[in-house]
Design a protein around this motif. Structure first.
Motif, PDB file in Angstrom:
ATOM      1  N   LYS A  23     -38.941 -26.336 -16.541  1.00 34.58           N
ATOM      2  CA  LYS A  23     -38.356 -25.483 -17.666  1.00 34.58           C
ATOM      3  C   LYS A  23     -38.558 -25.382 -18.895  1.00 34.58           C
ATOM      4  N   SER A  24     -38.861 -24.834 -19.354  1.00 28.70           N
ATOM      5  CA  SER A  24     -39.249 -24.897 -20.648  1.00 28.70           C
ATOM      6  C   SER A  24     -38.247 -25.120 -22.277  1.00 28.70           C
ATOM      7  N   VAL A  25     -36.952 -24.830 -21.526  1.00 30.35           N
ATOM      8  CA  VAL A  25     -36.145 -24.316 -22.421  1.00 30.35           C
ATOM      9  C   VAL A  25     -34.685 -25.484 -21.846  1.00 30.35           C
ATOM     10  N   TYR A  26     -34.023 -25.339 -22.988  1.00 34.52           N
ATOM     11  CA  TYR A  26     -33.076 -26.707 -23.798  1.00 34.52           C
ATOM     12  C   TYR A  26     -31.802 -26.179 -22.717  1.00 34.52           C
ATOM     13  N   TYR A  27     -30.314 -26.828 -22.187  1.00 31.27           N
ATOM     14  CA  TYR A  27     -29.202 -26.442 -21.688  1.00 31.27           C
ATOM     15  C   TYR A  27     -27.976 -27.737 -22.214  1.00 31.27           C
ATOM     16  N   ILE A  28     -27.157 -27.044 -22.487  1.00 33.28           N
ATOM     17  CA  ILE A  28     -26.172 -27.904 -22.306  1.00 33.28           C
ATOM     18  C   ILE A  28     -25.749 -28.172 -20.946  1.00 33.28           C
ATOM     19  N   PRO A  29     -25.601 -29.711 -21.017  1.00 33.08           N
ATOM     20  CA  PRO A  29     -25.182 -29.776 -19.825  1.00 33.08           C
ATOM     21  C   PRO A  29     -23.819 -29.777 -19.086  1.00 33.08           C
ATOM     22  N   GLY A  30     -24.161 -29.443 -17.205  1.00 37.93           N
ATOM     23  CA  GLY A  30     -22.756 -28.861 -16.678  1.00 37.93           C
ATOM     24  C   GLY A  30     -23.532 -28.127 -15.736  1.00 37.93           C
ATOM     25  N   GLY A  31     -22.326 -27.842 -15.170  1.00 45.11           N
ATOM     26  CA  GLY A  31     -22.932 -27.106 -14.220  1.00 45.11           C
ATOM     27  C   GLY A  31     -22.448 -25.697 -12.857  1.00 45.11           C
ATOM     28  N   LYS A  32     -22.846 -25.329 -11.910  1.00 46.49           N
ATOM     29  CA  LYS A  32     -21.836 -24.375 -11.166  1.00 46.49           C
ATOM     30  C   LYS A  32     -20.370 -24.677 -10.566  1.00 46.49           C
ATOM     31  N   ARG A  33     -19.329 -24.293  -9.895  1.00 44.73           N
ATOM     32  CA  ARG A  33     -18.137 -24.906 -10.383  1.00 44.73           C
ATOM     33  C   ARG A  33     -18.432 -24.738  -8.859  1.00 44.73           C
ATOM     34  N   GLU A  34     -18.026 -25.775  -7.906  1.00 45.93           N
ATOM     35  CA  GLU A  34     -17.900 -25.548  -5.951  1.00 45.93           C
ATOM     36  C   GLU A  34     -16.865 -25.185  -5.852  1.00 45.93           C
ATOM     37  N   SER A  35     -16.742 -24.899  -4.797  1.00 45.12           N
ATOM     38  CA  SER A  35     -15.712 -24.142  -4.172  1.00 45.12           C
ATOM     39  C   SER A  35     -13.940 -25.034  -4.237  1.00 45.12           C
ATOM     40  N   GLY A  36     -12.948 -24.535  -4.469  1.00 42.79           N
ATOM     41  CA  GLY A  36     -12.144 -25.375  -4.368  1.00 42.79           C
ATOM     42  C   GLY A  36     -11.982 -26.441  -6.033  1.00 42.79           C
ATOM     43  N   GLU A  37     -12.916 -26.473  -6.952  1.00 39.61           N
ATOM     44  CA  GLU A  37     -12.845 -27.167  -8.334  1.00 39.61           C
ATOM     45  C   GLU A  37     -12.510 -26.448  -9.492  1.00 39.61           C
ATOM     46  N   SER A  38     -11.819 -27.979  -9.922  1.00 42.47           N
ATOM     47  CA  SER A  38     -11.307 -27.338 -11.365  1.00 42.47           C
ATOM     48  C   SER A  38     -12.013 -26.975 -12.448  1.00 42.47           C
ATOM     49  N   ASP A  39     -11.720 -26.775 -13.512  1.00 41.80           N
ATOM     50  CA  ASP A  39     -13.229 -26.997 -14.932  1.00 41.80           C
ATOM     51  C   ASP A  39     -13.154 -28.307 -14.714  1.00 41.80           C
ATOM     52  N   THR A  40     -12.150 -29.463 -14.603  1.00 39.79           N
ATOM     53  CA  THR A  40     -12.147 -30.898 -15.148  1.00 39.79           C
ATOM     54  C   THR A  40     -13.313 -31.368 -13.029  1.00 39.79           C
ATOM     55  N   ASP A  41     -12.522 -30.615 -12.623  1.00 45.12           N
ATOM     56  CA  ASP A  41     -13.967 -31.631 -10.782  1.00 45.12           C
ATOM     57  C   ASP A  41     -14.743 -31.726 -11.428  1.00 45.12           C
ATOM     58  N   THR A  42     -15.114 -30.049 -11.508  1.00 50.73           N
ATOM     59  CA  THR A  42     -16.812 -29.542 -11.655  1.00 50.73           C
ATOM     60  C   THR A  42     -17.278 -30.559 -12.907  1.00 50.73           C
ATOM     61  N   LEU A  43     -16.923 -30.639 -14.472  1.00 52.24           N
ATOM     62  CA  LEU A  43     -17.379 -31.347 -15.178  1.00 52.24           C
ATOM     63  C   LEU A  43     -17.818 -32.296 -14.419  1.00 52.24           C
ATOM     64  N   VAL A  44     -16.481 -33.064 -14.595  1.00 53.72           N
ATOM     65  CA  VAL A  44     -17.158 -35.034 -13.856  1.00 53.72           C
ATOM     66  C   VAL A  44     -18.022 -34.869 -13.325  1.00 53.72           C
ATOM     67  N   ARG A  45     -18.299 -33.918 -12.159  1.00 52.62           N
ATOM     68  CA  ARG A  45     -19.357 -33.935 -11.209  1.00 52.62           C
ATOM     69  C   ARG A  45     -20.401 -33.780 -11.079  1.00 52.62           C
ATOM     70  N   GLU A  46     -20.681 -33.079 -11.792  1.00 52.80           N
ATOM     71  CA  GLU A  46     -21.938 -32.337 -12.937  1.00 52.80           C
ATOM     72  C   GLU A  46     -22.509 -32.675 -13.126  1.00 52.80           C
ATOM     73  N   ILE A  47     -21.589 -33.440 -14.882  1.00 57.73           N
ATOM     74  CA  ILE A  47     -22.180 -34.668 -15.548  1.00 57.73           C
ATOM     75  C   ILE A  47     -22.568 -36.054 -14.842  1.00 57.73           C
ATOM     76  N   ARG A  48     -22.021 -36.320 -13.859  1.00 58.62           N
ATOM     77  CA  ARG A  48     -22.427 -37.516 -13.181  1.00 58.62           C
ATOM     78  C   ARG A  48     -23.463 -37.332 -12.175  1.00 58.62           C
ATOM     79  N   GLU A  49     -24.064 -35.859 -12.414  1.00 56.98           N
ATOM     80  CA  GLU A  49     -25.142 -35.859 -10.965  1.00 56.98           C
ATOM     81  C   GLU A  49     -26.248 -35.549 -12.261  1.00 56.98           C
TER      82      GLU A  49
END
Length: 130
Positions: A23-49
């Motif tokens: 990629k040539s563009v920068y992105y703020i870290p994070g990502g897509k929610r998986e089924s059943g995840e809360s915002d916090t769950d998604t944030l924790v998982r994506e940033i760890r990954e």
């Protein structure tokens, strides 16, 4: 509509950003929610990954929700980014999908995705991003 959760990490007037391989563009870290995840769950998982650190769940604070044309997708495809600030534990280390970790200022606004540009504008107006 692409539903994403993002981590707003500001230090010394700069924002943490990442660039994925190929990629040539920068992105703020994070990502897509998986089924059943809360915002916090998604944030924790994506940033760890992506960055191999642990978000301190109790410290999450909603910064805002922003919507724009999704970068690299057909016209009319929008992305909604629900953004949170949070403390973390560990050392920021890019994962296999992340090519670069960088701290950006408002002057770097042209190097980020359209939705991130809206976030940069918001943070700059709040005098949080130099």
């Amino acid at each position: 509509m692409i539903d994403k959760v993002a981590w707003i990490r500001l230090e010394n007037g700069r924002i943490l950003s990442t660039r994925s391989h190929g990629k040539s563009v920068y992105y703020i870290p994070g990502g897509k929610r998986e089924s059943g995840e809360s915002d916090t769950d998604t944030l924790v998982r994506e940033i760890r990954e992506e960055l191999d650190v642990t978000i301190t769940s109790a410290s999450t604070t909603h910064v805002g929700t922003f919507q724009a044309q999704a970068h690299g997708h057909p016209n009319g495809t929008t992305v909604r980014m629900t953004c949170y600030a949070a403390d973390y534990e560990g050392t920021l280390t890019p994962s296999s999908e992340i090519a670069e970790v960088i701290w950006l200022t408002y002057q770097d606004r042209g190097s980020v995705s359209p939705v991130d540009q809206l976030i940069f504008d918001h943070l700059h107006e709040q005098a949080l991003l130099d």
